[in-house]
Design a protein around this motif. Structure first.
Motif, PDB file in Angstrom:
ATOM      1  N   ARG A   1       0.828  -1.220   0.000  1.00 32.85           N
ATOM      2  CA  ARG A   1       0.000   0.000   0.000  1.00 32.85           C
ATOM      3  C   ARG A   1       0.858   1.263   0.000  1.00 32.85           C
ATOM      4  O   ARG A   1       0.455   2.291  -0.533  1.00 32.85           O
ATOM      5  N   ASN A   2       2.040   1.193   0.623  1.00 33.88           N
ATOM      6  CA  ASN A   2       2.970   2.318   0.533  1.00 33.88           C
ATOM      7  C   ASN A   2       3.380   2.521  -0.922  1.00 33.88           C
ATOM      8  O   ASN A   2       3.442   3.647  -1.404  1.00 33.88           O
ATOM      9  N   ILE A   3       3.658   1.413  -1.591  1.00 34.85           N
ATOM     10  CA  ILE A   3       4.185   1.500  -2.951  1.00 34.85           C
ATOM     11  C   ILE A   3       3.108   1.929  -3.947  1.00 34.85           C
ATOM     12  O   ILE A   3       3.395   2.646  -4.899  1.00 34.85           O
ATOM     13  N   THR A   4       1.856   1.528  -3.707  1.00 34.11           N
ATOM     14  CA  THR A   4       0.803   1.905  -4.658  1.00 34.11           C
ATOM     15  C   THR A   4       0.230   3.300  -4.373  1.00 34.11           C
ATOM     16  O   THR A   4      -0.606   3.788  -5.120  1.00 34.11           O
ATOM     17  N   LEU A   5       0.693   3.937  -3.292  1.00 37.67           N
ATOM     18  CA  LEU A   5       0.101   5.218  -2.879  1.00 37.67           C
ATOM     19  C   LEU A   5       0.073   6.264  -4.001  1.00 37.67           C
ATOM     20  O   LEU A   5      -0.937   6.926  -4.220  1.00 37.67           O
ATOM     21  N   GLY A   6       1.199   6.394  -4.707  1.00 36.81           N
ATOM     22  CA  GLY A   6       1.271   7.391  -5.775  1.00 36.81           C
ATOM     23  C   GLY A   6       0.212   7.152  -6.836  1.00 36.81           C
ATOM     24  O   GLY A   6      -0.448   8.087  -7.303  1.00 36.81           O
ATOM     25  N   LEU A   7       0.032   5.893  -7.205  1.00 36.18           N
ATOM     26  CA  LEU A   7      -0.965   5.572  -8.225  1.00 36.18           C
ATOM     27  C   LEU A   7      -2.378   5.778  -7.688  1.00 36.18           C
ATOM     28  O   LEU A   7      -3.265   6.228  -8.410  1.00 36.18           O
ATOM     29  N   GLU A   8      -2.563   5.450  -6.410  1.00 37.68           N
ATOM     30  CA  GLU A   8      -3.862   5.687  -5.767  1.00 37.68           C
ATOM     31  C   GLU A   8      -4.246   7.162  -5.864  1.00 37.68           C
ATOM     32  O   GLU A   8      -5.378   7.495  -6.201  1.00 37.68           O
ATOM     33  N   ILE A   9      -3.266   8.018  -5.531  1.00 39.13           N
ATOM     34  CA  ILE A   9      -3.511   9.454  -5.568  1.00 39.13           C
ATOM     35  C   ILE A   9      -3.830   9.892  -6.992  1.00 39.13           C
ATOM     36  O   ILE A   9      -4.659  10.772  -7.219  1.00 39.13           O
ATOM     37  N   GLN A  10      -3.206   9.226  -7.955  1.00 41.16           N
ATOM     38  CA  GLN A  10      -3.482   9.567  -9.357  1.00 41.16           C
ATOM     39  C   GLN A  10      -4.713   8.838  -9.894  1.00 41.16           C
ATOM     40  O   GLN A  10      -4.935   8.799 -11.105  1.00 41.16           O
ATOM     41  N   LYS A  11      -5.496   8.244  -8.956  1.00 44.04           N
ATOM     42  CA  LYS A  11      -6.786   7.625  -9.292  1.00 44.04           C
ATOM     43  C   LYS A  11      -6.664   6.436 -10.249  1.00 44.04           C
ATOM     44  O   LYS A  11      -7.584   6.152 -11.021  1.00 44.04           O
ATOM     45  N   VAL A  12      -5.516   5.758 -10.205  1.00 41.78           N
ATOM     46  CA  VAL A  12      -5.376   4.530 -10.983  1.00 41.78           C
ATOM     47  C   VAL A  12      -6.141   3.431 -10.254  1.00 41.78           C
ATOM     48  O   VAL A  12      -6.035   3.319  -9.034  1.00 41.78           O
ATOM     49  N   PRO A  13      -6.960   2.640 -10.963  1.00 40.93           N
ATOM     50  CA  PRO A  13      -7.721   1.580 -10.282  1.00 40.93           C
ATOM     51  C   PRO A  13      -6.794   0.639  -9.512  1.00 40.93           C
ATOM     52  O   PRO A  13      -5.680   0.356  -9.959  1.00 40.93           O
ATOM     53  N   ARG A  14      -7.289   0.170  -8.369  1.00 44.12           N
ATOM     54  CA  ARG A  14      -6.471  -0.624  -7.448  1.00 44.12           C
ATOM     55  C   ARG A  14      -5.786  -1.813  -8.126  1.00 44.12           C
ATOM     56  O   ARG A  14      -4.598  -2.041  -7.936  1.00 44.12           O
ATOM     57  N   ARG A  15      -6.543  -2.533  -8.911  1.00 47.07           N
ATOM     58  CA  ARG A  15      -5.985  -3.733  -9.543  1.00 47.07           C
ATOM     59  C   ARG A  15      -4.793  -3.374 -10.435  1.00 47.07           C
ATOM     60  O   ARG A  15      -3.733  -3.995 -10.363  1.00 47.07           O
ATOM     61  N   GLU A  16      -4.976  -2.337 -11.225  1.00 47.72           N
ATOM     62  CA  GLU A  16      -3.898  -1.912 -12.128  1.00 47.72           C
ATOM     63  C   GLU A  16      -2.701  -1.379 -11.326  1.00 47.72           C
ATOM     64  O   GLU A  16      -1.544  -1.663 -11.658  1.00 47.72           O
ATOM     65  N   ALA A  17      -2.999  -0.637 -10.259  1.00 48.85           N
ATOM     66  CA  ALA A  17      -1.930  -0.091  -9.417  1.00 48.85           C
ATOM     67  C   ALA A  17      -1.081  -1.211  -8.843  1.00 48.85           C
ATOM     68  O   ALA A  17       0.155  -1.161  -8.855  1.00 48.85           O
ATOM     69  N   GLU A  18      -1.771  -2.277  -8.363  1.00 55.47           N
ATOM     70  CA  GLU A  18      -1.029  -3.398  -7.785  1.00 55.47           C
ATOM     71  C   GLU A  18      -0.189  -4.094  -8.838  1.00 55.47           C
ATOM     72  O   GLU A  18       0.952  -4.488  -8.591  1.00 55.47           O
ATOM     73  N   GLU A  19      -0.770  -4.199 -10.026  1.00 52.02           N
ATOM     74  CA  GLU A  19      -0.047  -4.830 -11.129  1.00 52.02           C
ATOM     75  C   GLU A  19       1.253  -4.069 -11.417  1.00 52.02           C
ATOM     76  O   GLU A  19       2.323  -4.653 -11.537  1.00 52.02           O
ATOM     77  N   ARG A  20       1.137  -2.747 -11.491  1.00 58.36           N
ATOM     78  CA  ARG A  20       2.322  -1.937 -11.792  1.00 58.36           C
ATOM     79  C   ARG A  20       3.311  -1.934 -10.633  1.00 58.36           C
ATOM     80  O   ARG A  20       4.526  -1.879 -10.848  1.00 58.36           O
ATOM     81  N   ALA A  21       2.789  -2.019  -9.421  1.00 54.46           N
ATOM     82  CA  ALA A  21       3.679  -2.049  -8.254  1.00 54.46           C
ATOM     83  C   ALA A  21       4.501  -3.336  -8.209  1.00 54.46           C
ATOM     84  O   ALA A  21       5.662  -3.330  -7.829  1.00 54.46           O
TER      85      ALA A  21
END
Lengths: 286, 273
Positions: free
Chosen positions: B107-127
């Motif tokens: 969740r620390n690592i996906t935070l930036g994508l979360e803030i940029q409103k990237v969907p959770r699944r995609e954010a986790e994939e990129r993380a």
């Protein structure tokens, strides 16, 4: 079932058993000193070392508690009403305090100007015992719930306010920078950094606030209650020299105070700060 | 991991297009002049180290590039746009990690994508990619409090890389780590840099780190500081510590730096703060 799964479920079972055992052991360890104290007390009174009309034996206190709990008894049976009234007053005062102190604390923590103006006043009010306001409130509102709840509110609000401010002010510049460089707006910063970062300080403020509300309650009820509440019960019992009832009240205050801590704050901490510290594992081992 | 890196072509930045341009940058805090007239150009995908005596304003310069602070004069531009505030084109890693203890590693690592409103699944994939490359696999659900310093810094680096900034700003990233961990991290960061194609600016106080990792070393002078030397390290990546030419570069940078440290010490003695 594959051997792996079987082994896994056996392990889980062992862990759950361990957790239950661990819990029971801790409860016994906690209750043992209290039981010892009660035994010594009972013995001392029975041996005539203490005067039983000033220090009644635990057995007498328990007997009185049972009388007071008996709702069919027209003369007594008021204990549950007293408890309910006291809980209602303390918890609503605490709820008001939280509703006021947390937003105000954030405002003070975030704005340097407001902080410079208000914090000296808070430092002055923080050490002031809330009960000191009771006579003034009695003049303003008379006896009753309004006065009692207001006094408890004053007892609870400052610890919560103070720790919220400390929590907000302890948020590091760098943690805000980190999210800003991710493109965060003010709302993101508030929700994702400020609020959670303040939580550990806030948690101790909430505990302290609730404890203050509960303590202030007794004094306020002695001075301002019309017909019910634990403080009222203790105070009213003095007219009949009814020491066992006073002790029932004191025990209730202690036990309820402890139960609030245990059932309100421990679960809250387990779900937040203790989990973040990695202190929570299945089986309760640390 | 990263088996295909050994043959990375070099040099790839000598004539690179300018990414960060600092023009006559000044910075003062009250009456203290921290930075006086820093002008430099950092090319695209270049790895630049900034080194200097302590208190010379090298971290401040990094914060100016990041947009955390406002300069007292001059301009800094990234991609031709003047920096006025922080933005997701510039990721930052601090010495003290600055992880969020209430969030798991993932969740620390996906935070930036979360803030940029990237969907959770995609954010986790990129993380996942950066979790793998920083060697954090298996620690996704751990809370930061349970990690060692080296692991925490890996999380901070992965967190900055996951939202794909073009520039990575590192503020003494190995300062809080023990020597053993530091050496691993340096090796891994070199590989990450080659993999990630980022422009990296790293502030450090270690000549060894600076020369080992960077294409260019900017030496900041004593306060009020400006750039007193710009040393190009003309060696292919990844480098190893025992390269003889690396020692020569180290000696060169150390010589300039010592002169500056002497100067800053004598200045401090003449004008105690």
């Amino acid at each position: 079932m594959t051997p792996d799964v079987a082994e896994g479920s056996a392990l889980l079972k062992e862990r759950v058993t361990f957790a239950l055992f661990d819990r029971a052991a801790r409860t016994v360890k906690f209750l043992l000193p209290i039981a010892a104290l009660l035994l010594v007390w009972e013995g001392a009174v029975r041996a005539g070392l203490a005067e039983s009309n000033i220090l009644p034996a635990p057995s007498m206190v328990i007997a009185r508690a049972i009388e007071l709990l008996d709702v069919t008894n027209p003369a007594g049976g008021m204990l549950l009403t007293h408890i309910a009234t006291s809980l209602y007053r303390a918890l609503s005062a605490f709820a008001f305090a939280v509703l006021v102190a947390i937003p105000l604390g954030f405002l003070l923590g975030l704005s340097g100007t407001v902080y410079r103006w208000v914090s000296p006043v808070i430092s002055l009010l923080l050490p002031l015992p809330a009960v000191a306001w009771t006579p003034i409130l009695l003049v303003a509102f008379g006896q009753g719930d309004v006065t009692i709840i207001t006094v408890c509110f004053l007892g609870a609000v400052f610890p919560v306010l103070y720790s919220t401010i400390q929590g907000v002010r302890s948020v590091s510049r760098q943690s805000v920078w980190v999210v800003r460089s991710m493109g965060a707006n003010f709302g993101d910063i508030f929700v994702r950094v400020m609020l959670p970062a303040t939580l550990p300080a806030l948690m101790s403020g909430l505990k302290l606030g609730m404890a203050h509300a509960w303590r202030t309650l007794v004094a306020a009820e002695m001075l301002a209650a019309l017909s019910s509440g634990l403080g009222y019960m203790i105070f009213a019992a003095r007219s009949y020299m009814d020491v066992p009832t006073m002790f029932v009240g004191i025990v209730c205050l202690a036990v309820i105070g402890m139960l609030i801590e245990h059932f309100l704050f421990v679960p809250l901490e387990n779900a937040t700060t203790r989990k973040w510290e990695g202190a929570i594992h299945v089986g309760g081992r640390r | 991991m990263l088996a295909n890196l050994a043959t990375t072509p070099f040099p790839r930045m000598a004539n690179a297009k300018p990414k960060i341009v600092a023009d006559k940058v000044r910075m003062s805090f009250g009456r203290v002049n921290a930075i006086e007239d820093v002008t430099c150009t950092i090319g695209e995908q270049e790895f630049v180290s900034i080194i200097g005596p302590s208190g010379c304003g090298k971290s401040t310069f990094l914060y100016l590039i990041a947009g955390f602070e406002k300069s007292s004069g001059g301009t800094i531009s990234v991609n031709g746009t003047t920096v006025t505030r922080p933005g997701p084109d510039r990721g930052v890693v601090f010495q003290e990690f600055v992880l969020f203890p209430w969030r798991t590693v993932l969740r620390n690592i996906t935070l930036g994508l979360e803030i940029q409103k990237v969907p959770r699944r995609e954010a986790e994939e990129r993380a996942r990619k950066w979790i793998r490359l920083t060697g954090l696999s298996g620690f996704e659900d751990a809370y930061p409090a349970t990690l060692s310093g080296g692991m925490k810094q890996r999380v901070a680096i992965a967190r900055a890389l996951t939202y794909e900034p073009e520039v990575l700003l590192l503020d003494e990233p190995f300062g809080a780590l023990d020597v053993q961990t530091k050496n691993y991290m340096i090796r891994d960061l070199q590989n990450l840099w080659i993999e990630a194609n980022k422009t990296i600016v790293m502030v450090t106080h270690s000549v060894e780190e600076a020369v080992l990792m960077a294409d260019r070393v900017l030496v900041f002078g004593a306060r009020p500081s400006s750039i007193v030397a710009d040393v190009r390290i003309d060696l292919p990546h990844p480098r190893t510590v025992d390269d003889r030419r690396l020692r020569e570069y180290q000696a060169e940078v150390t010589a300039v730096l010592s002169a500056e440290v002497d100067r800053s010490m004598s200045l401090e003695r003449a004008h105690p703060a």
